[in-house]
Design an enzyme around this catalytic site. Structure first.
Site, PDB file in Angstrom:
ATOM      1  N   LYS A 120      27.814  -4.259  -2.816  1.00 29.23           N
ATOM      2  CA  LYS A 120      29.678  -3.965  -3.045  1.00 29.23           C
ATOM      3  C   LYS A 120      29.961  -3.581  -1.437  1.00 29.23           C
ATOM      4  O   LYS A 120      31.176  -2.726  -2.145  1.00 29.23           O
ATOM      5  CB  LYS A 120      29.963  -3.046  -4.145  1.00 29.23           C
ATOM      6  CG  LYS A 120      28.898  -3.435  -5.450  1.00 29.23           C
ATOM      7  CD  LYS A 120      29.744  -2.387  -6.466  1.00 29.23           C
ATOM      8  CE  LYS A 120      28.870  -3.349  -7.765  1.00 29.23           C
ATOM      9  NZ  LYS A 120      29.140  -1.516  -8.504  1.00 29.23           N
ATOM     10  N   ARG A 127      11.375   3.539   3.107  1.00 34.20           N
ATOM     11  CA  ARG A 127      11.356   2.684   4.225  1.00 34.20           C
ATOM     12  C   ARG A 127      11.996   1.787   4.818  1.00 34.20           C
ATOM     13  O   ARG A 127      13.101   1.749   2.585  1.00 34.20           O
ATOM     14  CB  ARG A 127       9.537   2.543   3.307  1.00 34.20           C
ATOM     15  CG  ARG A 127       9.507   0.782   4.438  1.00 34.20           C
ATOM     16  CD  ARG A 127       7.981  -0.317   3.803  1.00 34.20           C
ATOM     17  NE  ARG A 127       6.978   0.776   4.626  1.00 34.20           N
ATOM     18  CZ  ARG A 127       6.053  -0.086   4.474  1.00 34.20           C
ATOM     19  NH1 ARG A 127       5.605  -1.145   4.568  1.00 34.20           N
ATOM     20  NH2 ARG A 127       5.212   0.812   4.898  1.00 34.20           N
ATOM     21  N   ARG A 159       1.204  -1.440  -0.083  1.00 33.37           N
ATOM     22  CA  ARG A 159       0.121   0.082   0.223  1.00 33.37           C
ATOM     23  C   ARG A 159       0.756   1.280   0.248  1.00 33.37           C
ATOM     24  O   ARG A 159       0.705   2.089  -0.609  1.00 33.37           O
ATOM     25  CB  ARG A 159      -0.842  -0.165   1.577  1.00 33.37           C
ATOM     26  CG  ARG A 159      -2.298  -0.364   1.100  1.00 33.37           C
ATOM     27  CD  ARG A 159      -3.138  -1.164   1.918  1.00 33.37           C
ATOM     28  NE  ARG A 159      -1.739  -2.028   2.705  1.00 33.37           N
ATOM     29  CZ  ARG A 159      -2.154  -3.617   2.242  1.00 33.37           C
ATOM     30  NH1 ARG A 159      -3.087  -3.968   1.724  1.00 33.37           N
ATOM     31  NH2 ARG A 159      -1.276  -4.710   2.577  1.00 33.37           N
ATOM     32  N   THR A 160       1.606   1.374   1.023  1.00 30.15           N
ATOM     33  CA  THR A 160       2.292   2.977   0.546  1.00 30.15           C
ATOM     34  C   THR A 160       3.023   2.647  -0.494  1.00 30.15           C
ATOM     35  O   THR A 160       3.368   3.758  -0.441  1.00 30.15           O
ATOM     36  CB  THR A 160       3.241   2.307   1.834  1.00 30.15           C
ATOM     37  OG1 THR A 160       2.560   2.234   3.400  1.00 30.15           O
ATOM     38  CG2 THR A 160       4.131   4.067   2.566  1.00 30.15           C
ATOM     39  N   HIS A 220       5.840   6.126  11.197  1.00 31.72           N
ATOM     40  CA  HIS A 220       5.074   6.170   9.927  1.00 31.72           C
ATOM     41  C   HIS A 220       4.398   7.275   9.934  1.00 31.72           C
ATOM     42  O   HIS A 220       3.107   7.251  10.012  1.00 31.72           O
ATOM     43  CB  HIS A 220       4.763   4.389   9.767  1.00 31.72           C
ATOM     44  CG  HIS A 220       4.287   4.272   8.342  1.00 31.72           C
ATOM     45  ND1 HIS A 220       4.278   4.873   7.841  1.00 31.72           N
ATOM     46  CD2 HIS A 220       3.777   2.914   8.204  1.00 31.72           C
ATOM     47  CE1 HIS A 220       3.889   4.524   6.226  1.00 31.72           C
ATOM     48  NE2 HIS A 220       3.725   2.966   6.441  1.00 31.72           N
TER      49      HIS A 220
HETATM   50  C1  NCD Z   1       1.569  -0.781   7.993  1.00 26.69           C
HETATM   51  C2  NCD Z   1       3.064  -0.783   8.166  1.00 26.69           C
HETATM   52  O1  NCD Z   1       4.183  -1.198   7.270  1.00 26.69           O
HETATM   53  O2  NCD Z   1       3.467  -0.627   9.145  1.00 26.69           O
HETATM   54  N1  NCD Z   1       1.054  -0.638   7.093  1.00 26.69           N
HETATM   55  C3  NCD Z   1       1.555  -0.310   5.747  1.00 26.69           C
HETATM   56  O3  NCD Z   1       2.178   0.709   6.114  1.00 26.69           O
HETATM   57  N2  NCD Z   1       0.306   0.010   5.423  1.00 26.69           N
HETATM   58  C4  NCD Z   1       1.211  -1.900   9.198  1.00 26.69           C
HETATM   59  C5  NCD Z   1       1.621  -3.033   8.816  1.00 26.69           C
HETATM   60  O4  NCD Z   1       2.602  -3.938   7.973  1.00 26.69           O
HETATM   61  O5  NCD Z   1       1.408  -3.979  10.246  1.00 26.69           O
END
Ligand code: NCD
Length: 360
Positions: A121, A142, A92-93, A175
């Site tokens: 490397k 991320r 999703r993100t 997040h």
């Molecule tokens: C969440 C995350 O990655 O922290 N998911 C997301 O970004 N929608 C929640 C999760 O992974 O449980």
């Protein structure tokens, strides 16, 4: 791909000192002029900003309903390029950020793992990120490590070619853009009942290692008369730093392991999954903690306006039969993520006024 060398460790003068400061003292390092520049922690957002961003997301959403509107949006930032550096799994993100960029006409590149980059490397992640900044105007990251986005933004801001960094999840820590979309979803779900102020919200599941509930808890300081209920098994209780933050900001909260008992009292239930990826004990992986699951027989117990949220992905915490209930907001929440991220990027690149002008 084989790893040829151990990761190079680099020491950045001043980083440790900066890192150890309280967040309140660090937020200015991630601003430029009178605006947020890098999005690192949820504590960067105040009420005016949150309200503004929700309105902007509504405007983008409205414009995107027509072909003409979509074309106008796509002509806002065709001269910008973004890098999605996602080296921790994401659906999703990643997709919502990528599509948010495309809505605004931004070209995207991506890395979905370190195995095909020069990190095999032995290049340090800081040098890798600096390389991205040579080619693109925005970095969205991320990473499994807490504090990763913070460090890369800090390092880039010391160079003569910084670009904004958006934190798309940093380990079990923060997040912030998920918190934005959670707020946007709650505001929309409560639109006809006075918005988020005065509401009681339950957060359920792995509150210890779930970063979304941490970032969302920080945002609660921006709303009036909020009450929180943390529902978690003893081993996954919310950590003390968040509870201290709530005490400091006089946000009342309670903790319980008895999910059913609080169901009739709350205006929203925010479900989360057990974050097995941060565990080291393989025997615990099979445990799904059924007492913390939402089942169809619970639906008559919750209020008629109660919004059910989940950042997703889900495992067994929400029975799929609940998806059809009008209170199930998690699929709407997923779409809210794309609109609020488009709003955030439009704000970062200062085309927010152009969007509002289109609609005035
Ligand atoms: C969440 C995350 O990655 O922290 N998911 C997301 O970004 N929608 C929640 C999760 O992974 O449980």
């Amino acid at each position: 791909m084989e790893k040829y060398a151990e990761q190079t460790q680099q020491e950045f003068e001043g980083w440790e000192e900066f890192f150890n400061k309280p967040v309140d003292e660090k937020v200015n390092a991630f601003r430029s002029g009178n605006r947020i520049y890098d999005v690192i922690y949820a504590q960067q957002f105040d009420r005016a900003f949150l309200d503004y961003l929700c309105r902007l997301a509504d405007s983008i959403r409205l414009l995107a309903k027509t072909k003409v509107g979509q074309s106008k949006l796509r002509h806002l930032l065709p001269h910008k390029r973004a890098m999605l550096y996602f080296v921790q799994p994401s659906t999703r993100t990643f997709l919502s950020f990528q599509n948010a960029c495309h809505i605004l006409g931004i070209t995207t590149s991506e890395t979905r793992g370190t195995s095909t980059s020069s990190e095999v490397k032995g290049e340090s992640p800081e040098d890798t990120i600096r390389t991205f900044a040579s080619y693109v105007d925005l970095i969205i990251s991320r990473h499994p490590e807490a504090g990763f986005a913070e460090k890369t933004a800090w390092v880039l801001n010391q160079t003569d070619h910084p670009v904004p960094v958006l934190n798309g999840g940093s380990g079990p820590d923060q997040h912030p853009t998920q918190a934005l979309l959670d707020i946007y979803t709650l505001e929309r779900e409560f639109r006809t009942i006075g918005g988020l102020d005065g509401k009681k919200i339950a957060m359920v599941g792995d509150l210890k290692r779930g970063r979304t509930v941490r970032s969302l808890s920080y945002l609660m300081k921006n709303y009036q008369d909020i009450e929180l209920v943390y529902v978690a098994p003893e081993i996954f209780k919310m950590k003390d730093d968040i509870k201290e933050f709530l005490d400091k900001h006089r946000i009342p909260f309670t903790e319980t392991e008895d999910f059913e008992s609080i169901m009739p009292d709350v205006d929203a239930i925010y479900m989360t999954r057990i974050q097995n990826e941060y565990g080291s004990d393989p025997t615990s992986e099979a445990e799904t903690f059924p007492q913390f699951h939402l089942r169809p027989h619970h639906l008559p117990k919750i209020q008629t306006h109660c919004a059910i949220l989940h950042p997703l992905p889900r495992r067994y915490e929400i029975d799929i039969r609940i998806d059809k209930d009008p209170r199930a907001a998690y699929w709407r929440q997923e779409r809210c993520g794309m609109w609020i991220r488009a709003a955030l990027i439009a704000y970062i690149f200062r085309v927010d006024d152009d969007i509002q002008d289109e609609l005035s």
